[in-house]
Design a protein around this motif. Structure first.
Motif, PDB file in Angstrom:
ATOM      1  N   ASN A 298       0.943  -1.354   0.141  1.00  0.00           N
ATOM      2  CA  ASN A 298      -0.148   0.229   0.104  1.00  0.00           C
ATOM      3  C   ASN A 298       0.873   1.370   0.035  1.00  0.00           C
ATOM      4  O   ASN A 298       0.909   2.145  -0.712  1.00  0.00           O
ATOM      5  CB  ASN A 298      -0.974   0.013   1.013  1.00  0.00           C
ATOM      6  CG  ASN A 298      -2.028   1.241   1.139  1.00  0.00           C
ATOM      7  OD1 ASN A 298      -2.297   1.588   0.111  1.00  0.00           O
ATOM      8  ND2 ASN A 298      -2.175   1.884   2.351  1.00  0.00           N
ATOM      9  N   THR A 299       1.881   1.295   0.870  1.00  0.00           N
ATOM     10  CA  THR A 299       2.553   2.488   1.039  1.00  0.00           C
ATOM     11  C   THR A 299       3.768   2.808  -0.440  1.00  0.00           C
ATOM     12  O   THR A 299       3.479   3.944  -0.643  1.00  0.00           O
ATOM     13  CB  THR A 299       3.661   2.246   2.311  1.00  0.00           C
ATOM     14  OG1 THR A 299       2.815   2.296   3.306  1.00  0.00           O
ATOM     15  CG2 THR A 299       4.544   3.573   2.377  1.00  0.00           C
ATOM     16  N   ALA A 300       4.254   1.862  -0.834  1.00  0.00           N
ATOM     17  CA  ALA A 300       5.119   1.794  -1.862  1.00  0.00           C
ATOM     18  C   ALA A 300       4.739   2.006  -3.225  1.00  0.00           C
ATOM     19  O   ALA A 300       5.077   2.664  -3.920  1.00  0.00           O
ATOM     20  CB  ALA A 300       6.261   0.654  -1.670  1.00  0.00           C
ATOM     21  N   LEU A 301       3.543   1.222  -3.507  1.00  0.00           N
ATOM     22  CA  LEU A 301       3.017   0.916  -4.747  1.00  0.00           C
ATOM     23  C   LEU A 301       1.774   1.591  -4.971  1.00  0.00           C
ATOM     24  O   LEU A 301       1.212   2.094  -6.066  1.00  0.00           O
ATOM     25  CB  LEU A 301       2.878  -0.636  -5.231  1.00  0.00           C
ATOM     26  CG  LEU A 301       4.477  -1.254  -5.205  1.00  0.00           C
ATOM     27  CD1 LEU A 301       4.141  -2.628  -5.540  1.00  0.00           C
ATOM     28  CD2 LEU A 301       5.235  -0.467  -6.230  1.00  0.00           C
ATOM     29  N   LEU A 302       0.696   1.900  -4.029  1.00  0.00           N
ATOM     30  CA  LEU A 302      -0.358   2.364  -3.846  1.00  0.00           C
ATOM     31  C   LEU A 302      -0.507   3.730  -3.479  1.00  0.00           C
ATOM     32  O   LEU A 302      -1.413   4.281  -3.470  1.00  0.00           O
ATOM     33  CB  LEU A 302      -1.418   1.299  -3.412  1.00  0.00           C
ATOM     34  CG  LEU A 302      -1.644  -0.027  -3.758  1.00  0.00           C
ATOM     35  CD1 LEU A 302      -2.737  -0.639  -3.032  1.00  0.00           C
ATOM     36  CD2 LEU A 302      -1.711  -0.202  -5.227  1.00  0.00           C
ATOM     37  N   LEU A 303       0.674   4.261  -2.947  1.00  0.00           N
ATOM     38  CA  LEU A 303       0.979   5.403  -2.592  1.00  0.00           C
ATOM     39  C   LEU A 303      -0.149   5.811  -1.172  1.00  0.00           C
ATOM     40  O   LEU A 303      -0.731   7.002  -1.012  1.00  0.00           O
ATOM     41  CB  LEU A 303       0.812   6.449  -3.619  1.00  0.00           C
ATOM     42  CG  LEU A 303       1.686   6.506  -4.601  1.00  0.00           C
ATOM     43  CD1 LEU A 303       1.372   7.404  -6.012  1.00  0.00           C
ATOM     44  CD2 LEU A 303       3.107   6.320  -4.387  1.00  0.00           C
ATOM     45  N   GLY A 304      -0.421   4.881  -0.514  1.00  0.00           N
ATOM     46  CA  GLY A 304      -1.190   4.955   0.582  1.00  0.00           C
ATOM     47  C   GLY A 304      -2.449   5.193   0.328  1.00  0.00           C
ATOM     48  O   GLY A 304      -3.603   5.304   1.438  1.00  0.00           O
ATOM     49  N   THR A 305      -2.988   4.858  -0.968  1.00  0.00           N
ATOM     50  CA  THR A 305      -4.571   4.845  -1.197  1.00  0.00           C
ATOM     51  C   THR A 305      -5.350   3.779  -0.828  1.00  0.00           C
ATOM     52  O   THR A 305      -6.434   3.793  -1.024  1.00  0.00           O
ATOM     53  CB  THR A 305      -4.669   5.163  -2.681  1.00  0.00           C
ATOM     54  OG1 THR A 305      -4.281   4.083  -3.541  1.00  0.00           O
ATOM     55  CG2 THR A 305      -3.763   6.446  -3.077  1.00  0.00           C
ATOM     56  N   GLY A 306      -4.711   2.749  -0.486  1.00  0.00           N
ATOM     57  CA  GLY A 306      -5.333   1.374  -0.327  1.00  0.00           C
ATOM     58  C   GLY A 306      -5.839   1.134   1.151  1.00  0.00           C
ATOM     59  O   GLY A 306      -5.579   2.004   1.834  1.00  0.00           O
ATOM     60  N   GLU A 307      -6.629   0.049   1.299  1.00  0.00           N
ATOM     61  CA  GLU A 307      -7.297  -0.137   2.830  1.00  0.00           C
ATOM     62  C   GLU A 307      -7.153  -1.689   2.811  1.00  0.00           C
ATOM     63  O   GLU A 307      -7.477  -2.348   2.440  1.00  0.00           O
ATOM     64  CB  GLU A 307      -8.894   0.174   2.660  1.00  0.00           C
ATOM     65  CG  GLU A 307      -9.336  -0.069   3.993  1.00  0.00           C
ATOM     66  CD  GLU A 307     -11.076   0.083   4.184  1.00  0.00           C
ATOM     67  OE1 GLU A 307     -11.599  -0.317   5.161  1.00  0.00           O
ATOM     68  OE2 GLU A 307     -11.741   0.383   3.057  1.00  0.00           O
ATOM     69  N   VAL A 308      -6.471  -1.909   4.210  1.00  0.00           N
ATOM     70  CA  VAL A 308      -6.285  -3.213   4.674  1.00  0.00           C
ATOM     71  C   VAL A 308      -7.261  -3.632   5.500  1.00  0.00           C
ATOM     72  O   VAL A 308      -7.744  -2.948   6.185  1.00  0.00           O
ATOM     73  CB  VAL A 308      -4.860  -3.393   5.393  1.00  0.00           C
ATOM     74  CG1 VAL A 308      -4.418  -4.637   5.765  1.00  0.00           C
ATOM     75  CG2 VAL A 308      -3.872  -2.969   4.242  1.00  0.00           C
ATOM     76  N   THR A 309      -7.759  -4.691   4.828  1.00  0.00           N
ATOM     77  CA  THR A 309      -8.975  -5.268   5.921  1.00  0.00           C
ATOM     78  C   THR A 309      -8.438  -6.772   6.442  1.00  0.00           C
ATOM     79  O   THR A 309      -7.779  -7.346   5.679  1.00  0.00           O
ATOM     80  CB  THR A 309     -10.199  -5.311   5.410  1.00  0.00           C
ATOM     81  OG1 THR A 309     -10.234  -5.984   4.301  1.00  0.00           O
ATOM     82  CG2 THR A 309     -10.819  -3.798   5.091  1.00  0.00           C
ATOM     83  N   ALA A 310      -9.195  -7.340   7.362  1.00  0.00           N
ATOM     84  CA  ALA A 310      -8.991  -8.453   8.071  1.00  0.00           C
ATOM     85  C   ALA A 310     -10.253  -9.092   8.607  1.00  0.00           C
ATOM     86  O   ALA A 310     -11.052  -8.291   9.294  1.00  0.00           O
ATOM     87  CB  ALA A 310      -7.743  -8.670   9.174  1.00  0.00           C
ATOM     88  N   GLY A 311     -10.488 -10.306   8.374  1.00  0.00           N
ATOM     89  CA  GLY A 311     -11.791 -10.678   8.602  1.00  0.00           C
ATOM     90  C   GLY A 311     -12.039 -11.712   9.888  1.00  0.00           C
ATOM     91  O   GLY A 311     -13.019 -12.047  10.397  1.00  0.00           O
ATOM     92  N   GLY A 312     -10.734 -12.090  10.525  1.00  0.00           N
ATOM     93  CA  GLY A 312     -10.588 -13.033  11.573  1.00  0.00           C
ATOM     94  C   GLY A 312     -11.097 -14.617  11.074  1.00  0.00           C
ATOM     95  O   GLY A 312     -11.201 -14.628   9.847  1.00  0.00           O
ATOM     96  N   VAL A 313     -10.951 -15.294  12.032  1.00  0.00           N
ATOM     97  CA  VAL A 313     -11.361 -16.568  11.538  1.00  0.00           C
ATOM     98  C   VAL A 313     -12.794 -16.833  11.291  1.00  0.00           C
ATOM     99  O   VAL A 313     -13.727 -16.603  12.036  1.00  0.00           O
ATOM    100  CB  VAL A 313     -10.910 -17.889  12.722  1.00  0.00           C
ATOM    101  CG1 VAL A 313     -11.344 -19.021  12.366  1.00  0.00           C
ATOM    102  CG2 VAL A 313      -9.155 -17.634  12.703  1.00  0.00           C
TER     103      VAL A 313
END
Length: 166
Positions: A56-71
């Motif tokens: 996200n930082t290096a290639l998407l220039l911080g425009t992305g969103e990381v999500t996690a759904g758990g088990v």
């Protein structure tokens, strides 16, 4: 001549030993293996997020969103956990986000890792040190996934590529 073991070869040896011995870590039953899977997801979480945030930082220039759904329980009765990185250009192109998926299918002997477009790697993580050692695998999954998504569309889905002036 004996070659030195590295993190990834040590992880593969744990994987193959589990197959040989009919166990996953110290677990024999499906219930115990799922308990270990849930613990592995917790241990992997900061490293999965780190691998995705690096992209996200290096290639998407911080425009992305990381999500996690758990088990979560899968339709086949297995369990999975998914971390994903989505961004505007990817959504506009109507392609999958970059994904790290830990899963333990109902008919599997033990869990694995994969991306949206790549996989499978063994998931034999039982402690913090082993989880940290998986960062290189998680980085490989995210890099390969992003590479394959570019092939599904084109380089313009990567903000850092279009921001480069000639």
């Amino acid at each position: 001549m004996n070659a030195p073991q590295t993190d990834h070869t040590t992880a593969l040896l744990r994987h193959f030993a589990d197959l040989r011995d009919g166990v996953h870590g110290d677990a024999v039953t499906r219930q115990d293996k799922e308990r270990l899977f849930a613990a592995a997801v917790t241990l992997l979480d900061p490293y999965a997020r780190q691998a995705l945030e690096e992209i996200n930082t290096a290639l998407l220039l911080g425009t992305g969103e990381v999500t996690a759904g758990g088990v979560q329980r899968m339709a086949d009765g297995g369990v999975e956990a998914v971390w994903s990185l989505s961004w505007r250009e990817q959504r506009t192109a109507e392609i999958s986000p970059v994904v790290i998926r830990a899963f333990y299918g109902s008919r599997f002997h033990h869990p694995h890792l994969q991306g949206a477009t790549v996989g499978e790697w063994p998931l034999n993580v039982f402690d913090e040190e082993q989880a940290a050692a998986e960062l290189c695998t998680l980085r490989a999954i995210t890099a390969a996934d992003l590479h394959n998504l570019v092939f599904q569309r084109d380089y313009r889905i990567i903000p850092a590529t279009t921001a480069i002036s000639r």
